[in-house]
Enzyme design. Structure first.
Site, PDB file in Angstrom:
ATOM      1  N   CYS A  98       0.989  -1.280  -0.030  1.00 30.57           N
ATOM      2  CA  CYS A  98      -0.251   0.001  -0.008  1.00 30.57           C
ATOM      3  C   CYS A  98       0.727   1.532  -0.075  1.00 30.57           C
ATOM      4  CB  CYS A  98      -0.984  -0.200   1.247  1.00 30.57           C
ATOM      5  SG  CYS A  98      -2.533   0.931   0.900  1.00 30.57           S
ATOM      6  N   ARG A 132     -12.525   5.674  -0.946  1.00 30.51           N
ATOM      7  CA  ARG A 132     -11.585   4.826  -0.329  1.00 30.51           C
ATOM      8  C   ARG A 132     -12.095   3.162  -0.386  1.00 30.51           C
ATOM      9  NH1 ARG A 132      -7.973   6.706   2.725  1.00 30.51           N
ATOM     10  NH2 ARG A 132      -6.827   4.656   3.322  1.00 30.51           N
ATOM     11  N   HIS A 194      -3.078  -5.764   2.741  1.00 32.17           N
ATOM     12  CA  HIS A 194      -2.684  -5.909   4.186  1.00 32.17           C
ATOM     13  C   HIS A 194      -3.302  -7.294   4.814  1.00 32.17           C
ATOM     14  CE1 HIS A 194      -1.765  -1.637   4.070  1.00 32.17           C
ATOM     15  NE2 HIS A 194      -2.886  -1.310   3.510  1.00 32.17           N
TER      16      HIS A 194
END
Ligand code: GLN
Length: 247
Positions: A98, A132, A194
């Protein structure tokens, strides 16, 4: 049998661990120790140098725009950045997730604040978006199915020469538009996964360790197989669960 030792450079570990990515370091430590391989972890932070041959693999976690602003300057205004590029070019493996991934590209343009120049190691660039992209992420790749969790506003686009890490099955991936996820260059991998990623994707964890041993000892060293039944149960359960759900 000689003691095998690896030194991992943890890039900006105390600044770039907002999304629990240090779990990847724990996975690499455990998978090394279970095989009698000594893994030494050293943080490389603001103002620190990287010497050639100092590290056998690197990890660069995710973080917020503010940290990326500080780190972007440090990475691109010092010899460190060029040394990191040289190390990747000689085959040293790296995993970036990320925010770390974004900073290894050409630039990251956040929602607020100035454009952050990236290292230019990976042929990608990133622009923040108003949405997002959050949720479970499943991709198909050379390592088989990989599963993680994504949380980013940045949309990353691959340049012509870029090779994606994989194809999105569930989730957004690089940008939610072109079904690509991540980027791979030499033995460096950038991605949005993640989770932490490595504990439930043991094949990828072992690939990083194998490459690090191969480059350091200039020979292919077979890793002793581990009982990955728990890791694979977690992996397969997540894939089954998330592959059915579309974001
Ligand atoms: N700040 C970046 C973004 O929002 C990276 C976030 C992260 O590392 N999860 O896209």
């Amino acid at each position: 049998m000689k003691q095998l030792t690896l030194t991992l450079g943890h890039l900006y570990g105390s600044l770039m661990n907002v999304y629990g990515d240090n779990g990847n370091i724990l996975a690499l430590e455990k998978r090394s120790a279970w095989r009698g391989i000594k893994l030494i972890v050293k943080e490389v932070s603001i103002g620190d140098k990287i010497k050639p041959n100092q590290f056998d693999l690197f990890f660069f976690g995710g973080g917020q725009d503010q940290s990326q602003q500080i780190i972007g300057k440090d990475l691109t205004s010092s010899l460190k950045g060029q040394t990191l590029i040289d190390e990747i070019k000689r085959g040293v493996p790296l995993l970036a997730v990320c925010g770390g991934y974004q900073l290894l590209g050409e630039y990251y343009r956040p929602q607020n604040g100035p454009k952050i120049g990236g290292l230019g190691l990976l042929p990608v660039f990133t622009n923040a978006s108003l949405e997002r992209m959050i949720g479970n992420l499943v991709i198909s790749s050379q390592f088989g199915d990989l599963v993680g969790f994504e949380n980013h506003s940045g949309k990353t686009y691959l340049k012509k020469s870029a090779i994606p890490l994989g194809t999105v099955q569930t989730g957004f991936g690089n940008n939610g538009e072109d079904q690509t996820e991540g980027c791979i260059y030499e033995n460096a991998i950038g991605c949005y996964m993640h989770g932490s990623l490595l504990p439930k994707n043991p094949k990828l964890a072992d690939w990083l360790l194998s490459k690090a041993l191969e480059v350091k000892y200039a020979e292919s060293i077979a890793l002793e197989p581990l009982d990955d039944s728990i890791e694979n149960q977690a992996h397969d359960a997540a894939i089954q669960k998330f592959k059915l759900t579309k974001n």
